[in-house]
Write an enzyme that holds these catalytic residues in place. Structure first.
Site, PDB file in Angstrom:
ATOM      1  N   THR A  36       0.916  -1.295  -0.034  1.00  0.00           N
ATOM      2  CA  THR A  36       0.005  -0.157  -0.044  1.00  0.00           C
ATOM      3  C   THR A  36       0.958   1.285   0.010  1.00  0.00           C
ATOM      4  OG1 THR A  36      -0.127   0.223   2.334  1.00  0.00           O
ATOM      5  CG2 THR A  36      -1.712  -1.178   1.385  1.00  0.00           C
ATOM      6  N   THR A  98      -8.634  -4.498   6.144  1.00  0.00           N
ATOM      7  CA  THR A  98      -7.439  -5.213   6.384  1.00  0.00           C
ATOM      8  C   THR A  98      -7.207  -5.648   7.848  1.00  0.00           C
ATOM      9  OG1 THR A  98      -6.198  -4.027   4.492  1.00  0.00           O
ATOM     10  CG2 THR A  98      -4.873  -4.644   6.385  1.00  0.00           C
ATOM     11  N   THR A 123      -1.552  -2.823  19.489  1.00  0.00           N
ATOM     12  CA  THR A 123      -1.099  -1.532  19.880  1.00  0.00           C
ATOM     13  C   THR A 123      -1.812  -1.437  21.264  1.00  0.00           C
ATOM     14  OG1 THR A 123      -1.754   0.705  19.607  1.00  0.00           O
ATOM     15  CG2 THR A 123      -3.106  -0.983  18.511  1.00  0.00           C
ATOM     16  N   ASP A 124      -1.247  -0.547  22.165  1.00  0.00           N
ATOM     17  CA  ASP A 124      -1.858   0.032  23.368  1.00  0.00           C
ATOM     18  C   ASP A 124      -2.953   0.785  23.183  1.00  0.00           C
ATOM     19  OD1 ASP A 124      -0.685   2.237  22.269  1.00  0.00           O
ATOM     20  OD2 ASP A 124       0.499   2.707  24.287  1.00  0.00           O
ATOM     21  N   GLU A 125      -3.198   1.206  21.863  1.00  0.00           N
ATOM     22  CA  GLU A 125      -4.421   2.167  21.657  1.00  0.00           C
ATOM     23  C   GLU A 125      -5.759   1.272  21.812  1.00  0.00           C
ATOM     24  OE1 GLU A 125      -3.846   5.015  18.377  1.00  0.00           O
ATOM     25  OE2 GLU A 125      -1.967   4.735  18.435  1.00  0.00           O
ATOM     26  N   TYR A 150      -9.178   3.168  13.803  1.00  0.00           N
ATOM     27  CA  TYR A 150      -7.912   2.425  13.826  1.00  0.00           C
ATOM     28  C   TYR A 150      -7.978   1.491  15.045  1.00  0.00           C
ATOM     29  CZ  TYR A 150      -2.959   1.357  14.923  1.00  0.00           C
ATOM     30  OH  TYR A 150      -2.064   0.710  15.196  1.00  0.00           O
ATOM     31  N   LYS A 154      -8.098  -2.626  15.306  1.00  0.00           N
ATOM     32  CA  LYS A 154      -7.060  -3.438  16.067  1.00  0.00           C
ATOM     33  C   LYS A 154      -7.585  -4.342  17.313  1.00  0.00           C
ATOM     34  CE  LYS A 154      -3.362  -3.447  15.165  1.00  0.00           C
ATOM     35  NZ  LYS A 154      -2.520  -4.522  14.253  1.00  0.00           N
ATOM     36  N   ASN A 179       3.903   3.700  21.063  1.00  0.00           N
ATOM     37  CA  ASN A 179       4.289   4.468  19.909  1.00  0.00           C
ATOM     38  C   ASN A 179       5.778   4.215  19.722  1.00  0.00           C
ATOM     39  OD1 ASN A 179       1.989   5.897  20.712  1.00  0.00           O
ATOM     40  ND2 ASN A 179       2.270   6.968  19.045  1.00  0.00           N
ATOM     41  N   LYS A 189       3.524  10.094  10.572  1.00  0.00           N
ATOM     42  CA  LYS A 189       3.529  10.026  11.996  1.00  0.00           C
ATOM     43  C   LYS A 189       4.357  11.019  12.572  1.00  0.00           C
ATOM     44  CE  LYS A 189       1.191   5.956  11.472  1.00  0.00           C
ATOM     45  NZ  LYS A 189       1.571   4.511  11.454  1.00  0.00           N
ATOM     46  N   ARG A 214       2.107  10.328  24.650  1.00  0.00           N
ATOM     47  CA  ARG A 214       2.435   8.889  24.433  1.00  0.00           C
ATOM     48  C   ARG A 214       3.458   8.284  25.281  1.00  0.00           C
ATOM     49  NH1 ARG A 214      -1.941  10.161  22.912  1.00  0.00           N
ATOM     50  NH2 ARG A 214      -2.968   9.924  21.062  1.00  0.00           N
ATOM     51  N   ASN A 249       4.812  14.694  26.866  1.00  0.00           N
ATOM     52  CA  ASN A 249       3.875  15.129  25.889  1.00  0.00           C
ATOM     53  C   ASN A 249       4.375  15.649  24.248  1.00  0.00           C
ATOM     54  OD1 ASN A 249       4.398  17.997  25.802  1.00  0.00           O
ATOM     55  ND2 ASN A 249       3.410  18.228  27.965  1.00  0.00           N
TER      56      ASN A 249
HETATM   57  P1  NAD Z   1       3.113   0.737   8.177  1.00  0.00           P
HETATM   58  O1  NAD Z   1       1.458   1.240   8.101  1.00  0.00           O
HETATM   59  O2  NAD Z   1       4.245   1.249   8.371  1.00  0.00           O
HETATM   60  O3  NAD Z   1       2.973  -0.676   7.545  1.00  0.00           O
HETATM   61  C1  NAD Z   1       1.813  -1.483   7.203  1.00  0.00           C
HETATM   62  C2  NAD Z   1       2.582  -2.494   6.122  1.00  0.00           C
HETATM   63  O4  NAD Z   1       1.216  -3.365   5.960  1.00  0.00           O
HETATM   64  C3  NAD Z   1       2.731  -1.823   4.716  1.00  0.00           C
HETATM   65  O5  NAD Z   1       3.822  -2.402   4.377  1.00  0.00           O
HETATM   66  C4  NAD Z   1       1.618  -2.204   4.033  1.00  0.00           C
HETATM   67  O6  NAD Z   1       1.792  -2.218   2.731  1.00  0.00           O
HETATM   68  C5  NAD Z   1       1.051  -3.597   4.465  1.00  0.00           C
HETATM   69  N1  NAD Z   1      -0.382  -3.786   4.161  1.00  0.00           N
HETATM   70  C6  NAD Z   1      -1.446  -3.064   4.530  1.00  0.00           C
HETATM   71  N2  NAD Z   1      -2.537  -3.513   4.276  1.00  0.00           N
HETATM   72  C7  NAD Z   1      -2.179  -4.793   3.867  1.00  0.00           C
HETATM   73  C8  NAD Z   1      -2.838  -5.713   2.908  1.00  0.00           C
HETATM   74  N3  NAD Z   1      -4.177  -5.860   2.978  1.00  0.00           N
HETATM   75  N4  NAD Z   1      -2.153  -7.063   2.947  1.00  0.00           N
HETATM   76  C9  NAD Z   1      -0.835  -7.159   3.183  1.00  0.00           C
HETATM   77  N5  NAD Z   1      -0.102  -6.246   3.584  1.00  0.00           N
HETATM   78  C10 NAD Z   1      -0.653  -5.090   3.843  1.00  0.00           C
HETATM   79  O7  NAD Z   1       2.775   0.228   9.792  1.00  0.00           O
HETATM   80  P2  NAD Z   1       3.727   0.116  11.070  1.00  0.00           P
HETATM   81  O8  NAD Z   1       3.683   1.373  11.736  1.00  0.00           O
HETATM   82  O9  NAD Z   1       4.820  -0.915  10.504  1.00  0.00           O
HETATM   83  O10 NAD Z   1       2.800  -0.902  11.993  1.00  0.00           O
HETATM   84  C11 NAD Z   1       3.048  -2.282  11.960  1.00  0.00           C
HETATM   85  C12 NAD Z   1       1.859  -3.125  12.752  1.00  0.00           C
HETATM   86  O11 NAD Z   1       2.404  -2.551  14.186  1.00  0.00           O
HETATM   87  C13 NAD Z   1       0.610  -2.852  12.816  1.00  0.00           C
HETATM   88  O12 NAD Z   1      -0.340  -3.803  13.092  1.00  0.00           O
HETATM   89  C14 NAD Z   1       0.260  -1.646  13.844  1.00  0.00           C
HETATM   90  O13 NAD Z   1      -1.129  -1.577  14.293  1.00  0.00           O
HETATM   91  C15 NAD Z   1       1.027  -2.166  14.882  1.00  0.00           C
HETATM   92  N6  NAD Z   1       1.625  -1.164  15.865  1.00  0.00           N
HETATM   93  C16 NAD Z   1       2.402  -0.033  15.453  1.00  0.00           C
HETATM   94  C17 NAD Z   1       3.052   0.866  16.010  1.00  0.00           C
HETATM   95  C18 NAD Z   1       3.545   2.084  15.747  1.00  0.00           C
HETATM   96  O14 NAD Z   1       4.067   3.201  16.524  1.00  0.00           O
HETATM   97  N7  NAD Z   1       3.645   2.405  14.407  1.00  0.00           N
HETATM   98  C19 NAD Z   1       2.803   0.896  17.630  1.00  0.00           C
HETATM   99  C20 NAD Z   1       2.271  -0.535  17.885  1.00  0.00           C
HETATM  100  C21 NAD Z   1       1.734  -1.421  17.239  1.00  0.00           C
HETATM  101  P1  TYD Z   2       0.768   9.631  15.848  1.00  0.00           P
HETATM  102  O1  TYD Z   2       2.286   9.518  15.337  1.00  0.00           O
HETATM  103  O2  TYD Z   2      -0.129   9.849  14.350  1.00  0.00           O
HETATM  104  O3  TYD Z   2       0.532   8.336  16.460  1.00  0.00           O
HETATM  105  P2  TYD Z   2      -0.951   8.016  17.202  1.00  0.00           P
HETATM  106  O4  TYD Z   2      -1.902   8.671  17.047  1.00  0.00           O
HETATM  107  O5  TYD Z   2      -0.861   6.513  17.050  1.00  0.00           O
HETATM  108  O6  TYD Z   2      -0.498   7.895  18.938  1.00  0.00           O
HETATM  109  O7  TYD Z   2       0.669  10.743  16.836  1.00  0.00           O
HETATM  110  C1  TYD Z   2       1.502  10.969  17.986  1.00  0.00           C
HETATM  111  C2  TYD Z   2       0.756  11.954  18.754  1.00  0.00           C
HETATM  112  O8  TYD Z   2       1.231  13.278  18.235  1.00  0.00           O
HETATM  113  C3  TYD Z   2      -0.665  11.896  18.839  1.00  0.00           C
HETATM  114  O9  TYD Z   2      -1.019  12.544  20.084  1.00  0.00           O
HETATM  115  C4  TYD Z   2      -1.102  12.841  17.674  1.00  0.00           C
HETATM  116  C5  TYD Z   2      -0.161  13.974  17.790  1.00  0.00           C
HETATM  117  N1  TYD Z   2       0.122  14.576  16.464  1.00  0.00           N
HETATM  118  C6  TYD Z   2       0.274  15.941  16.311  1.00  0.00           C
HETATM  119  O10 TYD Z   2       0.284  16.512  17.144  1.00  0.00           O
HETATM  120  N2  TYD Z   2       0.613  16.315  14.964  1.00  0.00           N
HETATM  121  C7  TYD Z   2       0.829  15.610  13.917  1.00  0.00           C
HETATM  122  O11 TYD Z   2       0.943  16.235  12.943  1.00  0.00           O
HETATM  123  C8  TYD Z   2       0.521  14.124  14.193  1.00  0.00           C
HETATM  124  C9  TYD Z   2       0.708  13.302  12.809  1.00  0.00           C
HETATM  125  C10 TYD Z   2       0.418  13.780  15.172  1.00  0.00           C
END
Ligand code: NAD
Ligand code: TYD
Length: 338
Positions: A36, A98, A123-125, A150, A154, A179, A189, A214, A249
């Protein structure tokens, strides 16, 4: 051992594959990813010729393809997801498809293929929002209370994973992590968005009053936590994973990044708040520490600086990512405010 990693071309999946191949060179890894907007094969060019690594482009919602790829797999490590809260507010349907339906397709195929372990990366969310100023934390015993499309999707996937354990005996584990930050994170992000905007001479959008909290974990620590759960975790169990930041924060995070990059607070732009914005997350990760001996090894200030440096030297990577459809998304979300 043969691992099926879903979503391995995304942020955490990429870091996990690079980590796993470096630390378990005898294992085979199949990366199954739809590619994606968030998936980027450029991340994995260093291993594309490794005979223990194979990429397969596919959708986890495609039951036929998934059952084909599942043959001979020992462990599934399931990262694939729609992962950005703001996008789930703009359009929730792909998150349900998905994160819920896709996870179910994987579970059914894993059961049929008799995999030794299905590990679900969550996720913790899913636990909702804590009060600002309280000392409450999320743990494995916290009730689910998701508040964004989201986190709701999850949460739905977590419930399905546990249902497959209790009803059908599928060996599963779940990690609920806070996070992450580090290399290869898509610049929608907060941390990579702030760093790359500053590098582009743009302002940094901060939602609402900027006081939302976070818990931040360096991505390699998350990969090590998943490794510990895969190798030593108990089937049917959930493990909460978090970092060492204490109620920091968003405004403080952004100010730290600005200081590291030699800029001042004039680059901060307060923008309209995210609807349903969770106020505070905090994680009690004592279970995984006591039972599996895992704890975070990367200090926030040092590894935030290293993350700033990574984006600074990898301009080509994020310039490519921030072109094209990213521009349209950015305009829609921030409505020209930054
Ligand atoms: P990301 O968005 O960077 O990557 C997601 C990947 O999944 C991409 O490579 C995308 O192409 C693939 N994908 C999406 N839909 C798909 C489908 N239908 N079939 C196959 N592949 C598909 O996400 P991330 O930040 O690397 O997060 C990975 C996992 O960890 C997620 O499940 C997320 O909920 C979880 N997670 C993320 C965080 C964080 O801070 N980023 C924290 C806790 C948990
Ligand atoms: P994000 O990285 O989107 O992670 P999550 O919402 O999954 O925790 O956001 C982290 C924190 O930062 C969240 O409180 C939202 C805030 N945020 C901003 O203040 N400005 C931004 O442009 C973005 C993307 C997030």
């Amino acid at each position: 051992m043969k691992l099926l990693v879903t979503g391995g071309a995304g942020f955490i999946g990429t870091n996990f594959i690079l980590y796993w191949l470096a630390h378990h060179p005898e294992d085979d890894v199949i990366n199954f990813d739809k590619l994606t907007y968030a998936g980027n094969l450029e991340n994995l060019t260093s291993v594309e010729k490794n005979p223990h690594y194979r990429f397969v482009q596919g959708d986890i919602c495609d039951a036929e393809h998934v059952s084909e790829i599942m043959k001979g797999i020992d462990m599934v490590v399931h990262f694939a997801a729609e992962s950005h809260v703001d996008r789930s507010i703009l359009e929730a349907a792909p998150f349900v498809m998905t994160n819920v339906v896709g996870t179910h397709v994987l579970l059914a195929a894993s059961l049929k293929a008799k995999v030794r372990r299905f590990h679900h990366v969550s996720t913790d969310e899913v636990f909702g929002s804590l009060k600002l100023g309280s000392t409450d934390t999320f743990s494995e015993r916290t009730s689910y209370d998701p508040r964004s499309p989201y986190s709701a999707s999850k949460a739905g996937s977590d419930h399905l994973v546990r249902a497959y354990y209790h009803t059908f005996g599928l060996p599963i584990t779940i990690t609920n992590c806070s996070n992450n930050y580090g290399p290869y994170q898509f610049p929608e992000k907060l941390i990579p968005l702030a760093i790359t905007n500053i590098l582009e001479g743009k302002k940094v959008p901060v939602y609402g009053d900027g006081l939302n909290v976070r818990d931040w974990l360096y991505v390699e620590d998350h990969c090590r936590a998943i490794e510990a759960v895969l190798l030593k975790g108990t089937s049917g169990e959930t493990y909460c994973v978090g970092g060492t930041t204490e109620d920091i924060n968003n405004l403080t995070v952004v100010k730290k990044i600005l200081a590291m990059m030699g800029k001042d607070a004039s680059l901060i732009e307060f923008v309209v708040d995210r609807p349903g914005h969770d106020r505070r997350y905090a994680i009690d990760w004592s279970k995984i520490k006591n039972e599996l001996g895992w704890q975070p090894q990367h200090n926030f200030d040092e590894w935030l600086k290293r993350t700033v440096d990574w984006y600074t030297v990898h301009g080509e990577w994020w310039h490519a990512v921030k072109s094209g459809s990213y521009q349209a998304y950015y305009k829609t979300l921030y409505k020209g405010a930054v």
